[in-house]
Design an enzyme around this catalytic site. Structure first.
Site, PDB file in Angstrom:
ATOM      1  N   GLU A   9     -50.884   4.232  14.134  1.00 31.13           N
ATOM      2  CA  GLU A   9     -51.087   3.765  12.754  1.00 31.13           C
ATOM      3  C   GLU A   9     -52.477   3.156  12.747  1.00 31.13           C
ATOM      4  O   GLU A   9     -52.708   2.096  13.326  1.00 31.13           O
ATOM      5  CB  GLU A   9     -50.004   2.751  12.387  1.00 31.13           C
ATOM      6  CG  GLU A   9     -49.874   2.518  10.888  1.00 31.13           C
ATOM      7  CD  GLU A   9     -50.860   1.485  10.370  1.00 31.13           C
ATOM      8  OE1 GLU A   9     -51.910   1.912   9.813  1.00 31.13           O
ATOM      9  OE2 GLU A   9     -50.606   0.296  10.506  1.00 31.13           O
TER      10      GLU A   9
ATOM     11  N   CYS B 157     -54.638  -2.806   6.348  1.00 34.81           N
ATOM     12  CA  CYS B 157     -55.031  -1.401   6.453  1.00 34.81           C
ATOM     13  C   CYS B 157     -54.720  -0.630   5.177  1.00 34.81           C
ATOM     14  O   CYS B 157     -55.302   0.421   4.917  1.00 34.81           O
ATOM     15  CB  CYS B 157     -54.369  -0.743   7.652  1.00 34.81           C
ATOM     16  SG  CYS B 157     -52.587  -0.947   7.717  1.00 34.81           S
TER      17      CYS B 157
END
Length: 511
Positions: free
Chosen positions: A232, A266
């Protein structure tokens, strides 16, 4: 080696920690393997019983956990509570409810060409999972993969970020207090050298959350041993505001989506594209709203500090380059005015930006909102997709069908209509990125299943001596041609299929 840990917001000492000696890595993997041999054999209901204790332990120590997270990251208490702790307990609760169904052996259909056989999928734990977690959400982005891996029957070694090590120690304590068996969850504290050594220790699976650069290094090392990974990584997430959007909601969404956790998310809004007809009004409202945000460490503050000092250098570089190339700073302080080591950065709003600037292409990971106008929907989609990332996006419009159509054209692992970021907090949805946003997904049923080896099984009762497709092949070619044309041709001919199949059976029975 002993670390002295300081709060990034106050610079005060908040604890000390012993770094894990690299010589212990083999011992840790051996302990994990031993714990796995027992844990993987337990019924899912038993594993879930332990995880429920962890959830209740978190609730019991809620205020202390929030304090450790807030002190370690500089984020305000409300964000530590809602985006970290609440998301984690909700995810554990979801796993308690869904693990048995998600991980049970699943019977699947068997095609007619394999008549008489059964097919199913079995989910088996992989072994020892290495979780390497980041500093921006050190509790959430450690706990959720840990719990999913444990529910699936694995042992876990956690390498938390060296920037927020006290959160890693907190996690270890929570599982110990819940009575998790020894060796099942181990925490290794250290920097990138320790992380590299853990990867070379040959775990059975690696779950990494962090930068694209580090993710590529881990993927390269893992590939040498063919270790499966879930990465990720970063985002440069676009927000598209159509002319018919609820403008006040869109402004507030941009404000929170861009500045929550000081932009260190993010899935933050990192690029805003606004229809030309409402562009100026949107900008004016956003600048006005930004002036009312309270920054600090007080209980009612909206925005805390940066967490990682080195990240401020990236923000300064991106903003300075944009201003040098003609961008306009409408809110926040010019980087030239920042003090040495400054960790509280006022939210910045930039206009007159373009895709030739790093602030529109590279992950800034800070409280910076660059805004561009667009004239057509096609232009907005093209601009949104003009990035090497593909983690998250949002579309704002009163026409939900239009919003869905735009989302369908965006290259993104996650997307929201008239909201921001929230898909990661829905435990029923998979979470992962496209392009350099990451590889693979967790959360939801696929999250738990991803921590498993999926074994596809077919079963025959074993009564016939042979199958029709086994040796010898003599006289079978034309019969198989008839079977294929009858079954998969433009006009399905059941009689032709059955006749060919029966002849193959007869031929086989005479061998």
């Amino acid at each position: 080696m002993t670390w002295t840990v300081r709060s990034p917001a106050t610079k005060e000492v908040i604890g000390t920690l012993e770094e894990t000696n690299g010589e212990r890595i083999n011992e840790m993997y051996a302990s994990a393997a031993q714990a796995f041999s027992t844990w993987s054999g337990l019924p899912i209901s038993e594993r879930i019983r332990f995880l429920r204790k962890v959830r209740l332990q978190i609730i019991e120590e809620l205020d202390q956990i929030v304090k450790v997270i807030s002190d370690s990251t500089g984020k305000v208490s409300v964000e530590a509570l809602t985006t970290e702790v609440m998301t984690v307990v909700d995810s554990i609760s979801h796993i308690e409810k869904r693990a048995a169904a998600a991980l049970k052996t699943k019977r699947v259909k068997t095609p007619l060409t394999f008549i008489g056989k059964r097919s199913y999928i079995e989910y088996k734990p992989r072994g020892t999972v290495l979780v390497i977690s980041p500093w921006n959400f050190p509790f959430q982005l450690s706990m959720i993969p840990i719990v999913e891996a444990l529910a699936a029957g694995n042992a876990v070694i956690l390498k938390p970020s060296e920037v927020t090590p006290l959160v890693g120690r907190l996690i270890e304590k929570l599982f110990t207090q819940a009575g998790l068996p020894d060796g099942l969850l181990q925490v290794a504290h250290g920097g990138k050298e320790l992380g590299a050594a853990l990867v070379k220790g040959k775990p059975d699976f690696i779950h990494f959350t962090g930068s694209v650069r580090t993710g590529k290094i881990i993927q390269t090392e893992a590939a040498k041993q063919l270790i499966p990974t879930l990465l990720e990584l970063g985002g440069k997430d676009p927000m598209i505001v159509c002319a018919d959007a609820n403008l006040e909601r869109a402004v507030q969404g941009a404000l929170w989506g861009g500045f929550t956790n000081s932009g260190q998310v993010c899935m933050s809004v990192e690029r805003v594209y606004v229809d030309k007809s409402v562009y100026q009004e949107f900008v004016d409202r956003l600048v006005e709203a930004a002036q009312h945000l309270r920054q600090g460490t007080a209980a009612d503050s909206d925005i805390g500090s940066m967490t990682f000092p080195q990240q401020t250098a990236i923000i300064k570089e991106h903003v300075t380059e944009a201003l040098d190339k003609g961008a306009t700073l409408l809110a926040g302080d010019h980087p030239d005015k920042w003090e040495e080591g400054q960790m509280f950065i006022k939210p910045m709003i930039l206009t007159n930006v373009n895709h030739g600037m790093a602030v529109m292409q590279e992950e800034t990971f800070g409280p910076v909102l660059p805004i561009m106008a667009f004239e057509t929907e096609e232009e907005a989609v093209a601009l949104a997709n003009d990035t090497r990332f593909g983690l998250n996006a949002s579309v704002w419009t009163a026409d939900l069908e239009r919003g869905k159509q735009i989302v369908s054209r965006l290259i993104s692992g996650n997307a929201v209509i008239n909201d921001v970021i929230i898909t990661v907090a829905n435990p029923y949805l998979p979470y992962g990125g496209a392009k350099e946003g990451g590889i693979g997904a967790y959360h939801g049923d696929v999250g738990m299943q991803g921590f498993c080896v999926q074994t596809a099984v077919m079963v025959d009762k074993g009564r016939r001596k042979k199958e029709v497709n086994w040796f010898p092949y003599e006289g079978k070619y034309e019969l198989f041609v008839r079977l294929i044309r009858s079954f998969w041709g433009e006009n399905r001919n059941w009689r032709g299929f059955l006749a060919a199949y029966r002849q193959l059976l007869k031929k086989e029975s005479r061998k």
